[in-house]
Design a protein around this motif. Structure first.
Motif, PDB file in Angstrom:
ATOM      1  N   ILE A  16      82.246 -22.680 -63.630  1.00  0.00           N
ATOM      2  CA  ILE A  16      81.119 -23.357 -64.268  1.00  0.00           C
ATOM      3  C   ILE A  16      81.638 -24.736 -64.640  1.00  0.00           C
ATOM      4  CG2 ILE A  16      79.467 -23.361 -66.165  1.00  0.00           C
ATOM      5  CD1 ILE A  16      79.657 -20.293 -66.132  1.00  0.00           C
ATOM      6  N   PRO A  17      81.279 -25.739 -63.856  1.00  0.00           N
ATOM      7  CA  PRO A  17      81.841 -27.080 -64.039  1.00  0.00           C
ATOM      8  C   PRO A  17      81.544 -27.662 -65.419  1.00  0.00           C
ATOM      9  CG  PRO A  17      80.668 -26.933 -61.953  1.00  0.00           C
ATOM     10  CD  PRO A  17      80.350 -25.693 -62.732  1.00  0.00           C
ATOM     11  N   PHE A  18      82.496 -28.394 -65.936  1.00  0.00           N
ATOM     12  CA  PHE A  18      82.325 -29.080 -67.214  1.00  0.00           C
ATOM     13  C   PHE A  18      81.105 -29.992 -67.164  1.00  0.00           C
ATOM     14  CE2 PHE A  18      83.113 -32.678 -70.056  1.00  0.00           C
ATOM     15  CZ  PHE A  18      83.288 -32.003 -71.254  1.00  0.00           C
ATOM     16  N   GLU A  19      80.875 -30.607 -66.001  1.00  0.00           N
ATOM     17  CA  GLU A  19      79.778 -31.562 -65.834  1.00  0.00           C
ATOM     18  C   GLU A  19      78.411 -30.882 -65.745  1.00  0.00           C
ATOM     19  OE1 GLU A  19      82.297 -31.315 -63.556  1.00  0.00           O
ATOM     20  OE2 GLU A  19      83.573 -32.877 -64.335  1.00  0.00           O
ATOM     21  N   CYS A  20      78.388 -29.558 -65.730  1.00  0.00           N
ATOM     22  CA  CYS A  20      77.136 -28.809 -65.624  1.00  0.00           C
ATOM     23  C   CYS A  20      76.224 -29.203 -66.788  1.00  0.00           C
ATOM     24  CB  CYS A  20      77.437 -27.315 -65.651  1.00  0.00           C
ATOM     25  SG  CYS A  20      76.001 -26.276 -65.433  1.00  0.00           S
ATOM     26  N   SER A  21      75.106 -29.841 -66.477  1.00  0.00           N
ATOM     27  CA  SER A  21      74.243 -30.369 -67.532  1.00  0.00           C
ATOM     28  C   SER A  21      73.283 -29.322 -68.092  1.00  0.00           C
ATOM     29  CB  SER A  21      73.442 -31.560 -66.995  1.00  0.00           C
ATOM     30  OG  SER A  21      72.640 -31.151 -65.902  1.00  0.00           O
ATOM     31  N   ASP A  22      73.083 -28.225 -67.391  1.00  0.00           N
ATOM     32  CA  ASP A  22      72.150 -27.198 -67.849  1.00  0.00           C
ATOM     33  C   ASP A  22      72.882 -26.220 -68.761  1.00  0.00           C
ATOM     34  OD1 ASP A  22      70.205 -25.316 -68.240  1.00  0.00           O
ATOM     35  OD2 ASP A  22      69.822 -24.945 -66.121  1.00  0.00           O
ATOM     36  N   ASN A  23      72.598 -26.291 -70.055  1.00  0.00           N
ATOM     37  CA  ASN A  23      73.280 -25.407 -70.997  1.00  0.00           C
ATOM     38  C   ASN A  23      72.941 -23.939 -70.763  1.00  0.00           C
ATOM     39  OD1 ASN A  23      74.818 -27.293 -72.343  1.00  0.00           O
ATOM     40  ND2 ASN A  23      73.273 -27.700 -73.888  1.00  0.00           N
ATOM     41  N   ALA A  24      71.872 -23.653 -70.058  1.00  0.00           N
ATOM     42  CA  ALA A  24      71.540 -22.263 -69.735  1.00  0.00           C
ATOM     43  C   ALA A  24      72.617 -21.655 -68.848  1.00  0.00           C
ATOM     44  CB  ALA A  24      70.178 -22.187 -69.052  1.00  0.00           C
ATOM     45  N   ASP A  25      73.313 -22.468 -68.071  1.00  0.00           N
ATOM     46  CA  ASP A  25      74.378 -21.976 -67.199  1.00  0.00           C
ATOM     47  C   ASP A  25      75.694 -21.769 -67.942  1.00  0.00           C
ATOM     48  OD1 ASP A  25      72.865 -21.823 -64.861  1.00  0.00           O
ATOM     49  OD2 ASP A  25      73.167 -23.949 -64.442  1.00  0.00           O
ATOM     50  N   LYS A  26      75.735 -22.143 -69.200  1.00  0.00           N
ATOM     51  CA  LYS A  26      76.946 -21.971 -70.016  1.00  0.00           C
ATOM     52  C   LYS A  26      76.743 -20.733 -70.879  1.00  0.00           C
ATOM     53  CE  LYS A  26      77.865 -26.876 -69.768  1.00  0.00           C
ATOM     54  NZ  LYS A  26      77.886 -28.150 -70.459  1.00  0.00           N
ATOM     55  N   TYR A  27      77.144 -19.581 -70.339  1.00  0.00           N
ATOM     56  CA  TYR A  27      76.866 -18.292 -70.966  1.00  0.00           C
ATOM     57  C   TYR A  27      77.484 -18.166 -72.357  1.00  0.00           C
ATOM     58  CZ  TYR A  27      81.584 -17.058 -69.496  1.00  0.00           C
ATOM     59  OH  TYR A  27      82.934 -17.038 -69.318  1.00  0.00           O
ATOM     60  N   TRP A  28      78.487 -18.942 -72.669  1.00  0.00           N
ATOM     61  CA  TRP A  28      79.152 -18.846 -73.956  1.00  0.00           C
ATOM     62  C   TRP A  28      78.403 -19.585 -75.060  1.00  0.00           C
ATOM     63  CZ3 TRP A  28      80.818 -21.520 -69.743  1.00  0.00           C
ATOM     64  CH2 TRP A  28      80.868 -22.905 -69.855  1.00  0.00           C
ATOM     65  N   LYS A  29      77.408 -20.389 -74.705  1.00  0.00           N
ATOM     66  CA  LYS A  29      76.624 -21.107 -75.701  1.00  0.00           C
ATOM     67  C   LYS A  29      75.436 -20.245 -76.128  1.00  0.00           C
ATOM     68  CE  LYS A  29      77.698 -25.826 -74.634  1.00  0.00           C
ATOM     69  NZ  LYS A  29      77.312 -26.939 -75.446  1.00  0.00           N
ATOM     70  N   GLN A  30      74.947 -20.488 -77.329  1.00  0.00           N
ATOM     71  CA  GLN A  30      73.833 -19.705 -77.858  1.00  0.00           C
ATOM     72  C   GLN A  30      72.620 -19.757 -76.932  1.00  0.00           C
ATOM     73  OE1 GLN A  30      72.698 -20.750 -81.831  1.00  0.00           O
ATOM     74  NE2 GLN A  30      71.162 -19.174 -81.959  1.00  0.00           N
ATOM     75  N   GLU A  31      72.344 -20.915 -76.371  1.00  0.00           N
ATOM     76  CA  GLU A  31      71.181 -21.070 -75.498  1.00  0.00           C
ATOM     77  C   GLU A  31      71.453 -20.640 -74.053  1.00  0.00           C
ATOM     78  OE1 GLU A  31      73.141 -25.172 -75.848  1.00  0.00           O
ATOM     79  OE2 GLU A  31      72.806 -23.460 -77.129  1.00  0.00           O
ATOM     80  N   GLY A  32      72.668 -20.250 -73.788  1.00  0.00           N
ATOM     81  CA  GLY A  32      73.038 -19.853 -72.432  1.00  0.00           C
ATOM     82  C   GLY A  32      72.488 -18.484 -72.049  1.00  0.00           C
ATOM     83  N   LYS A  33      72.273 -18.305 -70.756  1.00  0.00           N
ATOM     84  CA  LYS A  33      71.817 -17.001 -70.277  1.00  0.00           C
ATOM     85  C   LYS A  33      73.002 -16.054 -70.160  1.00  0.00           C
ATOM     86  CE  LYS A  33      71.255 -19.264 -65.931  1.00  0.00           C
ATOM     87  NZ  LYS A  33      70.347 -19.597 -64.884  1.00  0.00           N
ATOM     88  N   ALA A  34      72.712 -14.798 -69.980  1.00  0.00           N
ATOM     89  CA  ALA A  34      73.764 -13.788 -69.889  1.00  0.00           C
ATOM     90  C   ALA A  34      74.628 -14.035 -68.653  1.00  0.00           C
ATOM     91  CB  ALA A  34      73.138 -12.402 -69.829  1.00  0.00           C
ATOM     92  N   LEU A  35      75.905 -13.729 -68.778  1.00  0.00           N
ATOM     93  CA  LEU A  35      76.827 -13.859 -67.649  1.00  0.00           C
ATOM     94  C   LEU A  35      76.333 -13.021 -66.468  1.00  0.00           C
ATOM     95  CD1 LEU A  35      79.434 -14.877 -66.397  1.00  0.00           C
ATOM     96  CD2 LEU A  35      80.633 -13.035 -67.569  1.00  0.00           C
ATOM     97  N   THR A  36      75.768 -11.865 -66.749  1.00  0.00           N
ATOM     98  CA  THR A  36      75.261 -11.018 -65.666  1.00  0.00           C
ATOM     99  C   THR A  36      74.125 -11.702 -64.908  1.00  0.00           C
ATOM    100  OG1 THR A  36      73.865  -9.854 -67.269  1.00  0.00           O
ATOM    101  CG2 THR A  36      75.973  -8.827 -66.686  1.00  0.00           C
ATOM    102  N   ASP A  37      73.318 -12.483 -65.595  1.00  0.00           N
ATOM    103  CA  ASP A  37      72.245 -13.221 -64.912  1.00  0.00           C
ATOM    104  C   ASP A  37      72.827 -14.264 -63.959  1.00  0.00           C
ATOM    105  OD1 ASP A  37      70.303 -11.758 -66.225  1.00  0.00           O
ATOM    106  OD2 ASP A  37      69.935 -13.295 -67.754  1.00  0.00           O
ATOM    107  N   ILE A  38      73.884 -14.923 -64.387  1.00  0.00           N
ATOM    108  CA  ILE A  38      74.530 -15.913 -63.527  1.00  0.00           C
ATOM    109  C   ILE A  38      75.138 -15.231 -62.307  1.00  0.00           C
ATOM    110  CG2 ILE A  38      76.419 -17.597 -63.402  1.00  0.00           C
ATOM    111  CD1 ILE A  38      75.878 -18.171 -66.408  1.00  0.00           C
ATOM    112  N   LEU A  39      75.796 -14.101 -62.520  1.00  0.00           N
ATOM    113  CA  LEU A  39      76.389 -13.367 -61.395  1.00  0.00           C
ATOM    114  C   LEU A  39      75.313 -12.899 -60.417  1.00  0.00           C
ATOM    115  CD1 LEU A  39      79.084 -11.321 -63.326  1.00  0.00           C
ATOM    116  CD2 LEU A  39      79.467 -13.278 -61.812  1.00  0.00           C
ATOM    117  N   LYS A  40      74.157 -12.465 -60.923  1.00  0.00           N
ATOM    118  CA  LYS A  40      73.045 -12.065 -60.039  1.00  0.00           C
ATOM    119  C   LYS A  40      72.592 -13.255 -59.194  1.00  0.00           C
ATOM    120  CE  LYS A  40      70.997  -8.614 -63.072  1.00  0.00           C
ATOM    121  NZ  LYS A  40      69.803  -8.313 -63.884  1.00  0.00           N
TER     122      LYS A  40
END
Length: 65
Positions: A16-40
């Motif tokens: 998950i690149p540092f430059e990733c601007s979509d916080n939804a892709d940062k599963y560790w942030k409160q607004e991030g989606k679940a890691l399982t969603d990213i893996l799907k």
């Protein structure tokens, strides 16, 4: 490949690149989606899935979010 979006390397490493601007892709942030969603979204294989989560691998009957 969009280098600002999460991706899996050839050896199955989730990046998950540092430059990733979509916080939804940062599963560790409160607004991030679940890691399982990213893996799907990345169509992770059962082996890669098991590397990152203890959640059961989704069956064919599970719909994507």
């Amino acid at each position: 490949m969009d280098e600002n979006k999460p991706f899996l390397t050839e050896d199955g490493t989730l990046v998950i690149p540092f430059e990733c601007s979509d916080n939804a892709d940062k599963y560790w942030k409160q607004e991030g989606k679940a890691l399982t969603d990213i893996l799907k979204e990345l169509n992770a294989s059962p082996e890669i899935w098991a590397r990152y989560t203890h959640e059961p691998y989704p069956s064919d009957g599970d719909g994507e979010s």
